[in-house]
Design a protein around this motif. Sequence first.
Motif, short mmCIF file in Angstrom:
data_model
loop_
_atom_site.label_atom_id
_atom_site.label_comp_id
_atom_site.label_asym_id
_atom_site.label_seq_id
_atom_site.Cartn_x
_atom_site.Cartn_y
_atom_site.Cartn_z
N THR A 34 -2.03 6.57 -2.49
CA THR A 34 -1.74 6.65 -1.11
C THR A 34 -3.14 6.43 -0.20
OG1 THR A 34 -0.30 8.37 -1.55
CG2 THR A 34 -0.80 8.45 0.75
N TYR A 47 0.49 4.57 3.43
CA TYR A 47 0.88 3.33 2.63
C TYR A 47 0.88 3.73 1.07
CZ TYR A 47 0.62 1.07 7.23
OH TYR A 47 0.79 0.68 8.46
N THR A 48 1.58 3.04 0.36
CA THR A 48 1.35 3.05 -1.17
C THR A 48 0.97 1.96 -1.60
OG1 THR A 48 3.09 4.72 -1.20
CG2 THR A 48 2.79 3.57 -3.31
N LYS A 64 4.97 4.23 3.81
CA LYS A 64 5.75 5.33 3.61
C LYS A 64 6.46 5.93 5.00
CE LYS A 64 3.58 7.41 -0.29
NZ LYS A 64 2.76 8.68 -0.79
N GLY A 68 10.45 9.79 3.31
CA GLY A 68 10.01 9.78 1.82
C GLY A 68 10.29 8.58 1.11
N SER A 69 11.16 7.65 1.95
CA SER A 69 11.30 6.42 1.46
C SER A 69 10.19 5.27 1.77
CB SER A 69 12.78 5.94 1.93
OG SER A 69 12.67 5.69 3.39
N ASN A 70 10.59 4.27 1.23
CA ASN A 70 9.56 3.19 1.62
C ASN A 70 9.99 2.12 2.67
OD1 ASN A 70 7.59 3.68 -0.63
ND2 ASN A 70 9.01 2.74 -2.18
N SER A 86 -3.22 12.90 -1.61
CA SER A 86 -1.80 13.48 -1.09
C SER A 86 -1.47 14.97 -2.20
CB SER A 86 -1.07 12.41 -1.73
OG SER A 86 -1.47 11.78 -3.03
#
Length: 86
Positions: A34, A47-48, A64, A68-70, A86
């Motif tokens: 993260t 961001y992931t 993110k 919790g979704s992208n 995180s």
Amino acid sequence: MANLLKKIFERPYDWKKNGHDTTDQWKQVRIGDTVEFAMTVTEDVLYTVETLFPETQEAVIKRKTIDGSNGETYRVGMVMLRPVKS
């Protein structure tokens, strides 16, 4: 006004390195981490890391969302990334 702009742009400017030019924290970024992306007004936007391209020092990051979704995916320079616990 034109003369003022001409004077401003004719002067040589001694660029000073900012925090992203002088730190190597981005070198610790790994896939799945993260991170924050160094842009203006990005507080609390995380961001992931999806993919790393070491040869060009770029990464693909996915935003993110609150639920919790992208969100959107971006390809950015790794030097602009900062790991977040995180």
